[in-house]
Structure formats: structure tokens, C-alpha cells
Design a protein around this motif. Structure first.
Motif, mmCIF file in Angstrom:
data_model
loop_
_atom_site.group_PDB
_atom_site.id
_atom_site.type_symbol
_atom_site.label_atom_id
_atom_site.label_comp_id
_atom_site.label_asym_id
_atom_site.label_seq_id
_atom_site.Cartn_x
_atom_site.Cartn_y
_atom_site.Cartn_z
ATOM 1 N N PHE A 51 0.854 -1.185 0.000
ATOM 2 C CA PHE A 51 0.000 0.000 0.000
ATOM 3 C C PHE A 51 0.887 1.230 0.000
ATOM 4 O O PHE A 51 1.849 1.316 0.766
ATOM 5 C CB PHE A 51 -0.921 0.041 1.227
ATOM 6 C CG PHE A 51 -1.664 1.339 1.327
ATOM 7 C CD1 PHE A 51 -2.807 1.556 0.575
ATOM 8 C CD2 PHE A 51 -1.188 2.372 2.128
ATOM 9 C CE1 PHE A 51 -3.473 2.773 0.632
ATOM 10 C CE2 PHE A 51 -1.847 3.587 2.191
ATOM 11 C CZ PHE A 51 -2.990 3.791 1.434
ATOM 12 N N GLY A 53 0.579 5.397 0.339
ATOM 13 C CA GLY A 53 -0.219 6.584 0.629
ATOM 14 C C GLY A 53 0.503 7.811 0.103
ATOM 15 O O GLY A 53 1.677 8.019 0.400
ATOM 16 N N THR A 54 -0.193 8.605 -0.724
ATOM 17 C CA THR A 54 0.405 9.805 -1.315
ATOM 18 C C THR A 54 -0.345 11.048 -0.858
ATOM 19 O O THR A 54 -1.500 10.985 -0.440
ATOM 20 C CB THR A 54 0.372 9.744 -2.850
ATOM 21 O OG1 THR A 54 -0.980 9.566 -3.276
ATOM 22 C CG2 THR A 54 1.217 8.606 -3.373
ATOM 23 N N ARG A 56 -2.524 13.979 -1.493
ATOM 24 C CA ARG A 56 -3.474 14.356 -2.532
ATOM 25 C C ARG A 56 -3.707 15.863 -2.516
ATOM 26 O O ARG A 56 -3.376 16.528 -1.534
ATOM 27 C CB ARG A 56 -4.784 13.587 -2.373
ATOM 28 C CG ARG A 56 -5.531 13.892 -1.099
ATOM 29 C CD ARG A 56 -6.825 13.069 -0.993
ATOM 30 N NE ARG A 56 -7.498 13.347 0.245
ATOM 31 C CZ ARG A 56 -7.356 12.648 1.360
ATOM 32 N NH1 ARG A 56 -6.565 11.596 1.392
ATOM 33 N NH2 ARG A 56 -8.011 12.992 2.448
ATOM 34 N N HIS A 99 7.162 5.584 7.160
ATOM 35 C CA HIS A 99 6.312 6.778 7.125
ATOM 36 C C HIS A 99 7.224 7.993 7.062
ATOM 37 O O HIS A 99 8.265 8.033 7.703
ATOM 38 C CB HIS A 99 5.427 6.863 8.369
ATOM 39 C CG HIS A 99 4.213 7.710 8.184
ATOM 40 N ND1 HIS A 99 4.278 9.072 7.940
ATOM 41 C CD2 HIS A 99 2.901 7.383 8.189
ATOM 42 C CE1 HIS A 99 3.042 9.539 7.820
ATOM 43 N NE2 HIS A 99 2.193 8.538 7.960
ATOM 44 N N ILE A 131 -1.935 -0.990 7.674
ATOM 45 C CA ILE A 131 -2.077 0.436 7.378
ATOM 46 C C ILE A 131 -3.191 1.059 8.221
ATOM 47 O O ILE A 131 -3.044 2.173 8.716
ATOM 48 C CB ILE A 131 -2.267 0.718 5.873
ATOM 49 C CG1 ILE A 131 -2.202 2.227 5.589
ATOM 50 C CG2 ILE A 131 -3.545 0.116 5.336
ATOM 51 C CD1 ILE A 131 -0.931 2.919 5.992
ATOM 52 N N LYS A 135 -2.445 4.082 10.938
ATOM 53 C CA LYS A 135 -3.117 5.380 10.846
ATOM 54 C C LYS A 135 -3.864 5.731 12.138
ATOM 55 O O LYS A 135 -3.940 6.891 12.509
ATOM 56 C CB LYS A 135 -4.099 5.388 9.667
ATOM 57 C CG LYS A 135 -3.443 5.264 8.306
ATOM 58 C CD LYS A 135 -2.609 6.454 7.936
ATOM 59 C CE LYS A 135 -3.485 7.628 7.580
ATOM 60 N NZ LYS A 135 -2.741 8.812 7.214
#
Length: 157
Positions: A51, A53-54, A56, A99, A131, A135
């Protein structure tokens, strides 16, 4: 009794007791998909889930220009606790999670996690759990800067 020339098989690779948590880090430098993917390579795994995560360009209907991540000093220890739980709950062969902290731009990688397991369904489930729990449980906070000049902290108590 085996003859002296007979070869005896070695240990089953699936039963090796190497720590499956291969990479855990919080870093202020760009993240590498290749590094994370390589960390979870394992010959006993038939499935690997990754996975990414970018950052946005929007959140909650507002344009996002940039953001920054910061963390509590215990964040890496909490990452380890979360990873240990995933390893205990799933047949994980290898696990990695990194991270980013510091200032990030739209499109930058914020988090990369990967898990390899004997089968794909297990890999998907373990990666999702990893993930989601990272989070929710690891003290990493996001400071978003919006296009309209406002800003917001996410995850900060």
C-alpha cells in the motif's frame, strides 16, 4: 539408520524463526517503493500486498497545497507494537512499513507498507490491518495547508 552418504533434508524454510518484521522506519527523506518491496521478498510467500499513501491535492472539498507530518518520540515503538500484532494475527512471512515526516508536496509518498504471506488473501488482509492500525494508533500528525490560506492539524490531540 541412514547410510553415511545419504543426504538429510534441511529445515523447512516455512518454519524458520527469523523476525518477519524486516523494515520499520519514520524518516525525513523520500520513501522508496523498491526498498519496501525488497524488504518483504520471501521464497515462502505466494502473495505480497503493498500500500502506498500519497499526498493528494484535496481534502474535505478544500484544495490542499502542501502538508507536513510530525510525530511523537514514541512513534517508532508504536509502529513496532502494531507490526507485532499483525504478525501475531496473520501468517506473515515478511513485513515492512515506512512513514515520512517533514514537509511534503502534492504527489509525494507519505507512507508505504507491505506484507508477504503464503497466499494473496492473507497478504491483502494483513496489509489492510497494518495500514489501518498505523493510521489509528501511531502518533503521527498531519498539518494540512489549504489553497484558501487556512490550515488544519489532523490526528493531533
Amino acid at each position: 539408520m541412514a547410510a553415511p552418504n545419504d543426504e538429510t533434508p534441511g529445515p523447512d524454510p516455512a518454519e524458520q524463526h527469523e523476525d518477519p518484521i524486516r523494515l520499520l522506519a519514520i524518516q525525513d527523506t523520500p520513501l522508496s517503493l523498491d526498498e519496501v518491496f525488497a524488504a518483504v521478498g520471501d521464497p515462502t510467500a505466494g502473495g505480497t500486498a503493498l500500500f502506498v499513501g500519497t499526498v493528494r491535492n484535496h481534502d474535505g472539498g478544500a484544495g490542499v497545497d502542501a502538508l507536513g507530518y510530525s510525530c511523537h518520540p514514541t512513534a517508532e515503538a508504536e509502529m513496532r507494537r502494531v507490526a507485532d500484532k499483525v504478525v501475531a494475527d496473520f501468517p506473515v512471512r515478511a513485513l515492512a512499513a515506512v512513514h515520512r515526516v517533514g514537509d511534503l508536496a502534492v504527489g509525494d509518498l507519505a507512507v508505504v507498507v507491505a506484507v508477504s504471506c503464503p497466499h494473496r488473501a492473507e497478504a491483502f488482509a494483513a496489509c489492510r490491518k497494518l495500514i489501518d492500525d498505523l493510521k489509528h494508533e501511531v502518533p503521527i500528525w498531519k498539518h494540512q495547508r489549504f489553497s484558501d490560506g487556512t490550515e488544519e492539524w489532523v490526528g493531533a490531540c
